[in-house]
Design a protein around this motif. Structure first.
Motif, PDB file in Angstrom:
ATOM      1  N   LEU A  24      32.103  51.641  50.050  1.00 10.93           N
ATOM      2  CA  LEU A  24      31.058  52.656  50.032  1.00 10.93           C
ATOM      3  C   LEU A  24      31.044  54.127  51.024  1.00 10.93           C
ATOM      4  CD1 LEU A  24      28.144  49.636  50.922  1.00 10.93           C
ATOM      5  CD2 LEU A  24      27.777  51.211  49.148  1.00 10.93           C
ATOM      6  N   VAL A  25      31.560  53.607  51.900  1.00 11.35           N
ATOM      7  CA  VAL A  25      31.698  55.354  52.705  1.00 11.35           C
ATOM      8  C   VAL A  25      32.443  55.760  51.774  1.00 11.35           C
ATOM      9  CG1 VAL A  25      33.308  55.632  54.579  1.00 11.35           C
ATOM     10  CG2 VAL A  25      32.175  53.442  54.626  1.00 11.35           C
ATOM     11  N   PHE A  26      33.830  55.186  51.052  1.00  7.91           N
ATOM     12  CA  PHE A  26      34.649  56.251  50.321  1.00  7.91           C
ATOM     13  C   PHE A  26      33.213  56.929  49.341  1.00  7.91           C
ATOM     14  CE2 PHE A  26      36.244  56.556  46.394  1.00  7.91           C
ATOM     15  CZ  PHE A  26      37.874  57.915  46.364  1.00  7.91           C
ATOM     16  N   LEU A  27      32.669  56.440  48.870  1.00  2.26           N
ATOM     17  CA  LEU A  27      31.612  56.248  47.572  1.00  2.26           C
ATOM     18  C   LEU A  27      30.531  58.041  48.236  1.00  2.26           C
ATOM     19  CD1 LEU A  27      31.110  54.157  45.665  1.00  2.26           C
ATOM     20  CD2 LEU A  27      32.232  55.634  44.993  1.00  2.26           C
ATOM     21  N   PHE A  28      30.681  57.590  49.192  1.00  4.08           N
ATOM     22  CA  PHE A  28      29.399  58.016  50.221  1.00  4.08           C
ATOM     23  C   PHE A  28      29.853  59.547  50.731  1.00  4.08           C
ATOM     24  CE2 PHE A  28      26.304  54.497  48.590  1.00  4.08           C
ATOM     25  CZ  PHE A  28      26.425  54.566  47.559  1.00  4.08           C
ATOM     26  N   ALA A  29      30.556  58.749  51.772  1.00  2.66           N
ATOM     27  CA  ALA A  29      30.933  59.684  52.684  1.00  2.66           C
ATOM     28  C   ALA A  29      31.848  61.286  52.107  1.00  2.66           C
ATOM     29  CB  ALA A  29      32.010  59.427  53.629  1.00  2.66           C
ATOM     30  N   ILE A  30      32.786  61.037  50.426  1.00  2.00           N
ATOM     31  CA  ILE A  30      34.140  61.438  49.804  1.00  2.00           C
ATOM     32  C   ILE A  30      33.859  61.902  47.916  1.00  2.00           C
ATOM     33  CG2 ILE A  30      36.401  61.075  49.579  1.00  2.00           C
ATOM     34  CD1 ILE A  30      37.278  59.920  52.104  1.00  2.00           C
ATOM     35  N   ALA A  31      33.632  60.940  47.899  1.00  2.00           N
ATOM     36  CA  ALA A  31      33.454  60.809  46.363  1.00  2.00           C
ATOM     37  C   ALA A  31      32.752  61.928  45.979  1.00  2.00           C
ATOM     38  CB  ALA A  31      33.905  60.096  46.257  1.00  2.00           C
ATOM     39  N   VAL A  32      31.125  61.334  46.539  1.00  2.00           N
ATOM     40  CA  VAL A  32      29.708  61.943  45.453  1.00  2.00           C
ATOM     41  C   VAL A  32      30.179  63.886  46.356  1.00  2.00           C
ATOM     42  CG1 VAL A  32      27.311  61.710  45.790  1.00  2.00           C
ATOM     43  CG2 VAL A  32      28.811  60.063  45.033  1.00  2.00           C
ATOM     44  N   PRO A  33      30.068  63.627  47.821  1.00  2.00           N
ATOM     45  CA  PRO A  33      30.206  65.058  48.348  1.00  2.00           C
ATOM     46  C   PRO A  33      31.080  66.388  47.633  1.00  2.00           C
ATOM     47  CG  PRO A  33      29.346  63.659  50.106  1.00  2.00           C
ATOM     48  CD  PRO A  33      30.047  62.396  48.824  1.00  2.00           C
ATOM     49  N   VAL A  34      32.441  65.608  47.054  1.00  2.00           N
ATOM     50  CA  VAL A  34      33.076  66.206  46.711  1.00  2.00           C
ATOM     51  C   VAL A  34      32.822  66.927  45.121  1.00  2.00           C
ATOM     52  CG1 VAL A  34      35.997  65.934  45.229  1.00  2.00           C
ATOM     53  CG2 VAL A  34      35.372  65.135  48.285  1.00  2.00           C
ATOM     54  N   VAL A  35      32.484  65.074  44.755  1.00  2.00           N
ATOM     55  CA  VAL A  35      31.725  66.031  43.646  1.00  2.00           C
ATOM     56  C   VAL A  35      30.918  67.003  43.600  1.00  2.00           C
ATOM     57  CG1 VAL A  35      31.360  64.876  41.193  1.00  2.00           C
ATOM     58  CG2 VAL A  35      32.240  63.483  42.256  1.00  2.00           C
ATOM     59  N   ARG A  36      29.647  66.962  44.040  1.00  5.79           N
ATOM     60  CA  ARG A  36      28.616  67.998  43.843  1.00  5.79           C
ATOM     61  C   ARG A  36      29.344  69.362  45.161  1.00  5.79           C
ATOM     62  NH1 ARG A  36      25.963  67.787  48.276  1.00  5.79           N
ATOM     63  NH2 ARG A  36      24.274  68.342  47.908  1.00  5.79           N
ATOM     64  N   LEU A  37      30.609  69.236  45.511  1.00  8.52           N
ATOM     65  CA  LEU A  37      30.533  70.483  46.622  1.00  8.52           C
ATOM     66  C   LEU A  37      31.175  71.197  45.177  1.00  8.52           C
ATOM     67  CD1 LEU A  37      32.253  70.087  49.668  1.00  8.52           C
ATOM     68  CD2 LEU A  37      30.249  71.848  48.522  1.00  8.52           C
ATOM     69  N   PHE A  38      32.418  70.351  44.470  1.00  3.70           N
ATOM     70  CA  PHE A  38      33.211  70.874  43.015  1.00  3.70           C
ATOM     71  C   PHE A  38      31.917  70.976  41.540  1.00  3.70           C
ATOM     72  CE2 PHE A  38      36.815  69.687  45.132  1.00  3.70           C
ATOM     73  CZ  PHE A  38      38.061  70.498  44.686  1.00  3.70           C
ATOM     74  N   GLY A  39      30.872  70.885  41.927  1.00  3.31           N
ATOM     75  CA  GLY A  39      30.528  70.582  40.899  1.00  3.31           C
ATOM     76  C   GLY A  39      28.912  72.307  41.072  1.00  3.31           C
ATOM     77  N   ALA A  40      29.277  72.251  41.958  1.00  2.87           N
ATOM     78  CA  ALA A  40      28.318  73.578  42.189  1.00  2.87           C
ATOM     79  C   ALA A  40      28.986  74.645  42.087  1.00  2.87           C
ATOM     80  CB  ALA A  40      27.836  73.278  44.248  1.00  2.87           C
ATOM     81  N   PHE A  41      30.137  74.652  42.914  1.00  3.31           N
ATOM     82  CA  PHE A  41      31.160  75.480  42.206  1.00  3.31           C
ATOM     83  C   PHE A  41      31.357  76.051  41.130  1.00  3.31           C
ATOM     84  CE2 PHE A  41      35.982  77.260  41.450  1.00  3.31           C
ATOM     85  CZ  PHE A  41      35.939  78.248  42.659  1.00  3.31           C
ATOM     86  N   TYR A  42      31.400  74.951  39.938  1.00  4.80           N
ATOM     87  CA  TYR A  42      31.889  74.978  38.786  1.00  4.80           C
ATOM     88  C   TYR A  42      30.083  76.176  37.930  1.00  4.80           C
ATOM     89  CZ  TYR A  42      31.702  73.891  34.199  1.00  4.80           C
ATOM     90  OH  TYR A  42      31.606  73.909  32.342  1.00  4.80           O
ATOM     91  N   LEU A  43      28.991  75.261  38.965  1.00 10.19           N
ATOM     92  CA  LEU A  43      27.820  76.006  37.710  1.00 10.19           C
ATOM     93  C   LEU A  43      27.491  77.787  38.634  1.00 10.19           C
ATOM     94  CD1 LEU A  43      25.770  73.028  38.740  1.00 10.19           C
ATOM     95  CD2 LEU A  43      26.109  73.952  36.491  1.00 10.19           C
ATOM     96  N   THR A  44      27.966  77.283  39.785  1.00 11.22           N
ATOM     97  CA  THR A  44      28.253  79.218  40.338  1.00 11.22           C
ATOM     98  C   THR A  44      29.248  80.245  39.745  1.00 11.22           C
ATOM     99  OG1 THR A  44      29.011  78.440  42.551  1.00 11.22           O
ATOM    100  CG2 THR A  44      25.976  78.340  42.501  1.00 11.22           C
ATOM    101  N   TYR A  45      30.398  80.059  39.347  1.00  9.57           N
ATOM    102  CA  TYR A  45      31.169  80.067  38.994  1.00  9.57           C
ATOM    103  C   TYR A  45      30.635  80.846  37.380  1.00  9.57           C
ATOM    104  CZ  TYR A  45      35.789  81.493  36.899  1.00  9.57           C
ATOM    105  OH  TYR A  45      37.096  82.414  36.588  1.00  9.57           O
ATOM    106  N   SER A  46      30.212  79.798  36.480  1.00  6.20           N
ATOM    107  CA  SER A  46      30.087  80.083  35.779  1.00  6.20           C
ATOM    108  C   SER A  46      28.568  81.307  35.833  1.00  6.20           C
ATOM    109  CB  SER A  46      29.337  78.888  34.530  1.00  6.20           C
ATOM    110  OG  SER A  46      30.407  77.869  34.572  1.00  6.20           O
ATOM    111  N   PHE A  47      27.311  80.647  36.197  1.00  2.76           N
ATOM    112  CA  PHE A  47      26.738  82.405  36.504  1.00  2.76           C
ATOM    113  C   PHE A  47      27.139  83.498  37.018  1.00  2.76           C
ATOM    114  CE2 PHE A  47      24.068  78.510  35.882  1.00  2.76           C
ATOM    115  CZ  PHE A  47      22.725  79.218  35.030  1.00  2.76           C
TER     116      PHE A  47
END
Length: 208
Positions: free
Chosen positions: A102-125
């Motif tokens: 749970l710590v890995f998922l919610f404190a590392i994995a999900v925040p990392v995916v959100r950051l890279f996802g936001a970066f990819y989206l904003t880079y594309s725009f």
């Protein structure tokens, strides 16, 4: 008698479900419901640029926030420090597998995916690299907002420091500063991202 209504030209209030014609907003403007006064839509100022910069800062801070020691504890002459990764490893060694996951998922994995996802989206725009797959990607990305719990982990650190302060000697390490900056970057990326604008742009571009 049936009436054909183009639902794409309508907007519903999220609080009272009142229907209105979808407004055309400029940056900094918002549309409020006449019935209940809640905000139905808004255009954030310079959203893509700000989200891009915050997500890039979060990606840069990722490694030090995870790997550097957060705080040190001196007890009975022995000094110990631990990073975020060290916390997960200790939980695994002590067979707290579910908590470690749970710590890995919610404190590392999900925040990392959100950051890279936001970066990819904003880079594309930002660089006009829009493509149909972005619509499905953003639909999946949109559901991650409720699963990032860096703030909860930060609260756990603060509570731990408060409880240990009277019995041990604590030292704050660079990992804590990096983690706080990472938390700020992740939060500001989410706050700056204009979901309505992205939805509207992608739907107008790729949906019939």
């Amino acid at each position: 008698m049936s009436i054909n209504v183009d639902t794409k030209k309508l907007i519903a209030c999220p609080q009272c479900d009142a229907l209105y014609d979808k407004p055309i907003l400029k940056q900094g403007q918002s549309a409020k419901c006449i019935r209940c006064g809640s905000t139905m839509a808004e255009r954030k100022v310079d959203s893509i640029e700000r989200s891009f910069n915050w997500s890039l800062a979060g990606i840069i801070l990722l490694i030090p926030a995870i790997s550097l020691p957060i705080m040190g504890v001196t007890l009975a002459g022995q000094y110990h420090n631990a990073s975020l990764l060290d916390c997960i490893i200790v939980l695994i060694e002590r067979q707290f597998y579910m908590i470690a996951l749970l710590v890995f998922l919610f404190a590392i994995a999900v925040p990392v995916v959100r950051l890279f996802g936001a970066f990819y989206l904003t880079y594309s725009f930002k660089f006009n690299k829009l493509k149909p797959s972005l619509l499905k990607f953003f639909r999946a990305f949109h559901h991650l907002d409720n699963w990032a719990m860096l703030n909860v982990f930060m609260l756990g650190i603060v509570v731990s420091m408060y409880k240990l302060l009277d019995d041990t000697e604590l030292s704050i390490n660079m990992g804590l500063f990096a983690f706080v900056l990472w938390l700020i970057s992740s939060t500001m990326t989410s706050v700056a991202l204009d979901h309505d604008y992205i939805w509207q742009t992608l739907e107008d571009e790729f949906e019939d």
